[in-house]
Design a protein around this motif. Structure first.
Motif, PDB file in Angstrom:
ATOM      1  N   UNK A 198       0.835  -1.202   0.000  1.00 54.58           N
ATOM      2  CA  UNK A 198       0.000   0.000   0.000  1.00 54.58           C
ATOM      3  C   UNK A 198       0.868   1.251   0.000  1.00 54.58           C
ATOM      4  N   UNK A 199       1.955   1.222   0.771  1.00 51.94           N
ATOM      5  CA  UNK A 199       2.862   2.371   0.803  1.00 51.94           C
ATOM      6  C   UNK A 199       3.483   2.606  -0.562  1.00 51.94           C
ATOM      7  N   UNK A 200       3.897   1.520  -1.223  1.00 51.53           N
ATOM      8  CA  UNK A 200       4.499   1.657  -2.555  1.00 51.53           C
ATOM      9  C   UNK A 200       3.504   2.265  -3.535  1.00 51.53           C
ATOM     10  N   UNK A 201       2.254   1.814  -3.476  1.00 57.05           N
ATOM     11  CA  UNK A 201       1.233   2.339  -4.385  1.00 57.05           C
ATOM     12  C   UNK A 201       0.975   3.810  -4.112  1.00 57.05           C
ATOM     13  N   UNK A 202       0.910   4.175  -2.840  1.00 59.19           N
ATOM     14  CA  UNK A 202       0.671   5.575  -2.507  1.00 59.19           C
ATOM     15  C   UNK A 202       1.811   6.479  -2.939  1.00 59.19           C
ATOM     16  N   UNK A 203       3.018   6.045  -2.680  1.00 53.15           N
ATOM     17  CA  UNK A 203       4.198   6.836  -3.063  1.00 53.15           C
ATOM     18  C   UNK A 203       4.283   6.964  -4.576  1.00 53.15           C
ATOM     19  N   UNK A 204       3.937   5.899  -5.297  1.00 52.36           N
ATOM     20  CA  UNK A 204       4.078   5.891  -6.757  1.00 52.36           C
ATOM     21  C   UNK A 204       3.165   6.897  -7.434  1.00 52.36           C
ATOM     22  N   UNK A 205       2.088   7.302  -6.763  1.00 52.38           N
ATOM     23  CA  UNK A 205       1.209   8.313  -7.326  1.00 52.38           C
ATOM     24  C   UNK A 205       1.540   9.711  -6.867  1.00 52.38           C
ATOM     25  N   UNK A 206       2.652   9.859  -6.169  1.00 49.88           N
ATOM     26  CA  UNK A 206       3.044  11.159  -5.626  1.00 49.88           C
ATOM     27  C   UNK A 206       4.462  11.508  -6.062  1.00 49.88           C
ATOM     28  N   UNK A 207       4.997  12.571  -5.478  1.00 53.89           N
ATOM     29  CA  UNK A 207       6.278  13.105  -5.955  1.00 53.89           C
ATOM     30  C   UNK A 207       7.464  12.197  -5.676  1.00 53.89           C
TER      31      UNK A 207
END
Length: 289
Positions: A198-207
């Motif tokens: 989940x962290x990887x997915x969230x980070x991947x959509x951000x800066x």
């Protein structure tokens, strides 16, 4: 114009490129010192020879070799007979070696471009690699028929001989940095009770996102497959070469060098044949235990 093309180096990438060239209607002959690699290429329809000398004089040549030293020792044999128009070197090599090879080829009236590629075996099989090209404008024109087949037009010309390998090494060392950094970050997420996926997915959509967070960790590390098809030893080599290339021009990239040291540590612990995604085992062991 002749469509006869030789592929030297029929391993994972070279074999796939040979097959792609064959499907594109080119006449393909290949060589590899490994009997197993030659056998696999023959099964794909590629005519193989038992000596690189037998490919000398082929109008177009594609190199997919393990190192700059092998490129350097192979090229003279390929240029020993007239008839070659262009050599496309897809090896991740050294810029100075590429420049020397281009000069040697030019002496014989042959165009040489360094065109290291990205995209893995899947991209090679589909003819959808990305190529980083160095060479003169005339050499690029001569090599274009082969580059178009291998990349579907997805290549960029960065400058004279060696420029393609400069940018490819920088690409690889940045990937090396990202693999270390994302692994460390996801380990922190897990330590706080956050699902690393989940962290990887969230980070991947951000800066903070990168291909490492969007694909490499989810597909190869968090899945437990470690099956990118690219060896850890090759990535460790490329990261070290990138730093050496910088230092030859008076640059001292400290972050790149620090990441390179982590890859050397992983190499010592896991060995060169490990998948490069297994760097996670050493930089983020809580993700892989």
């Amino acid at each position: 114009m002749s469509k006869c093309t030789a592929v030297v180096g029929l391993g994972s990438m070279g074999g796939a490129m040979a097959a792609a060239l064959l499907r594109a209607g080119r006449q393909v002959r290949g060589f590899d010192p490994s009997p197993a690699a030659r056998s696999a290429a023959r099964e794909a329809g590629v005519e193989t020879v038992d000596s690189v000398d037998r490919l000398a004089g082929t109008p177009y040549v594609v190199l997919s070799l393990p190192s700059a030293r092998v490129v350097e020792s192979t090229l003279p044999a390929l240029l020993s007979r007239a008839g070659t128009l262009a050599v496309v070197d897809t090896t991740t090599s050294e810029p100075d070696t590429s420049a020397a090879c281009a000069a040697l080829a030019a002496e014989r009236g042959v165009s040489f471009v360094d065109a290291p590629v990205s995209g893995g075996r899947t991209g090679a099989e589909a003819g959808r690699l990305t190529a980083f090209v160095g060479g003169t404008a005339d050499a690029l024109t001569a090599a274009r028929p082969v580059l178009d087949v291998l990349t579907g037009g997805q290549y960029r010309h960065f400058g004279g001989p060696g420029a393609g390998n400069v940018v490819k090494l920088l690409n690889n060392v940045l990937a090396a940095v990202n693999l270390v950094a994302v692994g460390e970050a996801l380990a922190v997420a897990r330590a706080h009770g956050v699902d690393p996926a989940a962290a990887a997915a969230g980070i991947s959509g951000a800066s903070g996102g990168s291909r490492a967070s969007a694909a490499m960790y989810p597909d190869w590390v968090l899945s437990g497959t470690y099956d990118s098809g690219f060896a850890l030893g090759l990535m460790a080599r490329d990261a070290a070469l990138a730093v050496e290339t910088a230092e030859r021009r008076g640059e001292h990239p400290r972050l790149l060098a620090a990441a390179g040291e982590r890859w050397q540590e992983a190499l010592a612990e896991l060995g060169p044949a490990a998948d490069f995604s297994e760097i996670a085992r050493t930089v983020a062991p809580t993700l892989t235990s």
